[in-house]
Design an enzyme around this catalytic site. Structure first.
Site, PDB file in Angstrom:
ATOM      1  N   GLY A   1     -18.887  47.714 -88.119  1.00 50.95           N
ATOM      2  CA  GLY A   1     -17.609  47.057 -88.373  1.00 50.95           C
ATOM      3  C   GLY A   1     -17.374  45.824 -87.533  1.00 50.95           C
ATOM      4  O   GLY A   1     -16.501  45.010 -87.851  1.00 50.95           O
ATOM      5  N   ARG A   2     -18.148  45.663 -86.456  1.00 42.60           N
ATOM      6  CA  ARG A   2     -18.018  44.460 -85.639  1.00 42.60           C
ATOM      7  C   ARG A   2     -19.356  44.099 -84.992  1.00 42.60           C
ATOM      8  O   ARG A   2     -19.399  43.500 -83.929  1.00 42.60           O
ATOM      9  CB  ARG A   2     -16.962  44.649 -84.558  1.00 42.60           C
ATOM     10  CG  ARG A   2     -17.150  45.881 -83.680  1.00 42.60           C
ATOM     11  CD  ARG A   2     -16.094  45.940 -82.604  1.00 42.60           C
ATOM     12  NE  ARG A   2     -16.181  47.183 -81.846  1.00 42.60           N
ATOM     13  CZ  ARG A   2     -15.467  47.434 -80.753  1.00 42.60           C
ATOM     14  NH1 ARG A   2     -14.625  46.523 -80.296  1.00 42.60           N
ATOM     15  NH2 ARG A   2     -15.587  48.578 -80.115  1.00 42.60           N
TER      16      ARG A   2
ATOM     17  N   ASP B   1     -10.320  43.787 -87.055  1.00 45.98           N
ATOM     18  CA  ASP B   1     -10.606  42.358 -86.958  1.00 45.98           C
ATOM     19  C   ASP B   1     -12.065  42.059 -86.625  1.00 45.98           C
ATOM     20  O   ASP B   1     -12.468  40.898 -86.594  1.00 45.98           O
ATOM     21  CB  ASP B   1      -9.697  41.697 -85.916  1.00 45.98           C
ATOM     22  CG  ASP B   1      -9.823  42.322 -84.528  1.00 45.98           C
ATOM     23  OD1 ASP B   1     -10.805  43.048 -84.274  1.00 45.98           O
ATOM     24  OD2 ASP B   1      -8.930  42.068 -83.697  1.00 45.98           O
TER      25      ASP B   1
ATOM     26  N   ARG C   1     -26.405  43.096 -77.459  1.00 43.37           N
ATOM     27  CA  ARG C   1     -27.092  44.353 -77.164  1.00 43.37           C
ATOM     28  C   ARG C   1     -28.560  44.253 -77.593  1.00 43.37           C
ATOM     29  O   ARG C   1     -28.875  43.613 -78.598  1.00 43.37           O
ATOM     30  CB  ARG C   1     -26.423  45.522 -77.893  1.00 43.37           C
ATOM     31  CG  ARG C   1     -24.953  45.648 -77.589  1.00 43.37           C
ATOM     32  CD  ARG C   1     -24.413  47.015 -77.918  1.00 43.37           C
ATOM     33  NE  ARG C   1     -24.368  47.310 -79.346  1.00 43.37           N
ATOM     34  CZ  ARG C   1     -23.749  48.378 -79.860  1.00 43.37           C
ATOM     35  NH1 ARG C   1     -23.158  49.247 -79.072  1.00 43.37           N
ATOM     36  NH2 ARG C   1     -23.738  48.580 -81.151  1.00 43.37           N
TER      37      ARG C   1
ATOM     38  N   ARG D   1     -28.920  55.356 -86.458  1.00 45.34           N
ATOM     39  CA  ARG D   1     -28.091  56.430 -85.923  1.00 45.34           C
ATOM     40  C   ARG D   1     -28.270  57.714 -86.738  1.00 45.34           C
ATOM     41  O   ARG D   1     -28.766  57.673 -87.868  1.00 45.34           O
ATOM     42  CB  ARG D   1     -26.616  56.008 -85.970  1.00 45.34           C
ATOM     43  CG  ARG D   1     -26.350  54.691 -85.249  1.00 45.34           C
ATOM     44  CD  ARG D   1     -25.174  53.940 -85.855  1.00 45.34           C
ATOM     45  NE  ARG D   1     -25.011  52.621 -85.219  1.00 45.34           N
ATOM     46  CZ  ARG D   1     -24.205  52.375 -84.193  1.00 45.34           C
ATOM     47  NH1 ARG D   1     -23.456  53.338 -83.713  1.00 45.34           N
ATOM     48  NH2 ARG D   1     -24.125  51.170 -83.683  1.00 45.34           N
TER      49      ARG D   1
ATOM     50  N   ASP E   1     -22.158  59.132 -85.489  1.00 46.39           N
ATOM     51  CA  ASP E   1     -22.481  57.717 -85.703  1.00 46.39           C
ATOM     52  C   ASP E   1     -22.744  56.999 -84.380  1.00 46.39           C
ATOM     53  O   ASP E   1     -23.158  55.841 -84.386  1.00 46.39           O
ATOM     54  CB  ASP E   1     -21.352  57.010 -86.461  1.00 46.39           C
ATOM     55  CG  ASP E   1     -20.003  57.122 -85.776  1.00 46.39           C
ATOM     56  OD1 ASP E   1     -19.510  58.249 -85.667  1.00 46.39           O
ATOM     57  OD2 ASP E   1     -19.449  56.094 -85.351  1.00 46.39           O
TER      58      ASP E   1
ATOM     59  N   ASP F   1     -23.566  52.966 -77.741  1.00 42.98           N
ATOM     60  CA  ASP F   1     -22.120  52.736 -77.919  1.00 42.98           C
ATOM     61  C   ASP F   1     -21.298  53.195 -76.715  1.00 42.98           C
ATOM     62  O   ASP F   1     -20.806  54.332 -76.666  1.00 42.98           O
ATOM     63  CB  ASP F   1     -21.603  53.418 -79.194  1.00 42.98           C
ATOM     64  CG  ASP F   1     -21.991  52.647 -80.449  1.00 42.98           C
ATOM     65  OD1 ASP F   1     -22.349  51.473 -80.325  1.00 42.98           O
ATOM     66  OD2 ASP F   1     -21.942  53.228 -81.541  1.00 42.98           O
TER      67      ASP F   1
END
Length: 498
Positions: free
Chosen positions: A96-97, A128, A179, A186, A255, A265
């Site tokens: 999503g980002r 966003d 990263r 995943r 995830d 993450d």
């Protein structure tokens, strides 16, 4: 030389994930930051990628890793996946980002580069697509701190900031973390297709992972069973490493679990301070699902979800479950006992070591010393001491306890165990210092770096990075980073927005 020519061409740069069919991802360019600037850089990760030093110091570096310019050969994309979040099926999720730029192979391995916080994707679910400076610094520092501890992890090349506003609980400023990892597949990447009964896609993804990362599985009678066993083994080893340093991930959703056994993450993570096995580092975790003591169980639960996704490849549920049961438990327990023997200075294994380790954790739970300080201080004590000077000799450890008599009793048992497998003090103490870090990324340290960075001073990010890449060294210039939390840090809390 124009700006484009200053961007280095990395050898054989491509995006292997883009070789999968296009319904595995969406191709799209990152949405960069206006007037970006460098907040922090890991020179170690730059070396892994072969990035030249003059590029790190150039204005183009910030432009590339903010997402404003692309590396030559870049094929950016956002991947789709699904997953269980807090034990509940969440359906389709995805990057999503995050934008996967591509990767390369060199003498040090296979490396993929991903920008986190580089704008909206089709998987943003109304958000966003941005990351804020606060969370980006935490991920950058913890990624590199975990690597310094020798724990499998994604790495972080840099944090790039900008003054453009991002709305969270309050208005913050935007940032992007670059990263780096061998891969970002995943557990939820497999769950996504299994939930849709898309058996072909499950197999295509498994074939990609085996061919790209685990070719040794091809020699097995069933390569997919071998892959699941490999994931289960690596996950067990990973969780044992977490537990041994008091690390808590905080949001072990499927995830957020790496198919390669990496820590993935960094959100509401934490390192144990006053020892409490029920400690919950994530303020959003209302029921303590991801508490410290639950992490081994949750990892196995997540592996069962992955095993269910592998059913189209293994055909029989009992085979899939057996692949987890026969590998995860032994990997976790064996690794954890080995690591704890090292932390306690036990030269070789004895049959009842598991009992002594359990008694030690019960002792820590009852008296709640600082986890990192306890083991690091223990590393400096002798195996034998005259009773006349014992209180003075043991004072550094005894001072961590209100009940010093309880500390004395535990030390007596520890010394009795050391005597069963004798080891010269200087050798044992050196081995213990190599197993017990002096420095971990405590929440108050990260907060200190964040506050200074929000005021425009990035020097604390650089100082902490320098310290945390060598966590087992004494580093007297950074001794304050090993101290107990200051009073102002008592109210710090991190949540899924952190």
């Amino acid at each position: 030389m124009n700006a484009t020519e200053k961007i280095p061409a990395l050898p054989d740069f491509d995006n292997s994930f883009a070789g999968l069919p296009e319904h595995f991802y969406t191709r799209l360019a990152p949405q960069g930051l206006s007037e970006p600037y460098v907040v922090g850089v890991s020179e170690e990760v730059a070396d892994l990628l072969g990035l030249p030093a003059d590029f790190l110091a150039s204005p183009q570096f910030a432009e590339v890793f903010a997402g404003n310019s692309l590396l030559p050969g870049c094929q950016p994309l956002a991947a789709v996946y699904s997953g269980h979040q807090f034990g509940v099926w969440a359906g389709q999720l995805g990057d999503g980002r995050a934008h996967l730029l591509g990767g390369l192979r060199n003498a040090q391995g296979h490396w993929e580069i991903q920008l986190k916080g580089a704008g909206k994707t089709p998987y943003s679910r109304g958000a966003d697509g941005r990351a804020v400076l606060r969370s980006s610094i935490r991920e950058f520092l913890c990624s590199e701190a975990m690597a310094g501890l020798g724990i499998p992890t994604t790495r972080a090349l840099c944090v790039i900031g900008a003054d453009q506003p991002v709305r969270r609980e309050m208005i913050e400023t935007a940032a992007v973390v670059a990263r780096v990892a061998p891969g970002f597949v995943r557990f939820g990447s497999f769950e996504h297709w299994a939930a849709r009964d898309r058996q072909r896609e499950v197999q295509q993804l498994a074939d990609y992972v085996i061919a790209t990362f685990r070719p040794e599985c091809l020699a097995a009678a069933n390569p997919y069973d071998a892959l699941l066993r490999d994931v289960s083994t690596r996950t067990g080893e990973l969780i044992a490493h977490w537990m041994a340093v008091g690390f808590m991930h905080g949001v072990m959703n499927t995830d957020n679990m790496s198919i390669l056994g990496l820590t993935l993450d960094y959100g509401p993570f934490g390192f144990m301070e006053a020892f409490d096995p029920g400690h919950i580092c994530n303020h959003s975790d209302n029921y303590g699902r991801y508490s410290y003591r639950n992490q081994p169980h949750i990892a196995q639960w997540n592996l069962y979800c992955l095993a269910d996704a592998f059913l189209p490849l293994l055909k029989r549920p009992e085979i899939a479950r057996a692949s987890v049961d026969e590998t995860y438990g032994p990997a976790f327990e064996g690794t954890f006992e080995r690591l704890l023997r090292g932390k306690l200075g036990l030269r070789s294994a004895l049959a009842d070591d598991g009992d002594f380790i359990g008694e030690t954790f019960g002792f820590l739970q009852q008296h709640r010393p600082d986890f990192t300080l306890f083991f690091r201080t223990l590393s400096g004590l002798p195996a034998a001491v005259d009773r006349e000077i014992q209180a003075k000799t043991d004072a550094p450890l005894r001072d961590l306890f209100v009940d010093r008599a309880a500390c004395d009793a535990w030390l007596e048992g520890w010394r009795a165990r050391l005597a069963q497998t004798p080891w010269p003090d200087d050798e044992r103490q050196a081995a213990m210092r190599a197993a017990n870090p002096k420095y971990v990324l405590r929440n108050w340290l990260a907060e200190q770096a964040i506050r200074q960075a929000q005021a425009g001073d990035f020097s604390e990010v650089r100082r902490q990075l320098d310290c945390l890449r060598r966590p087992f060294d004494e580093q007297p210039e950074y001794a304050a980073y090993a101290a107990l939390p200051p009073d102002w840090a008592n109210g710090l809390a991190v949540s899924c927005s952190s």
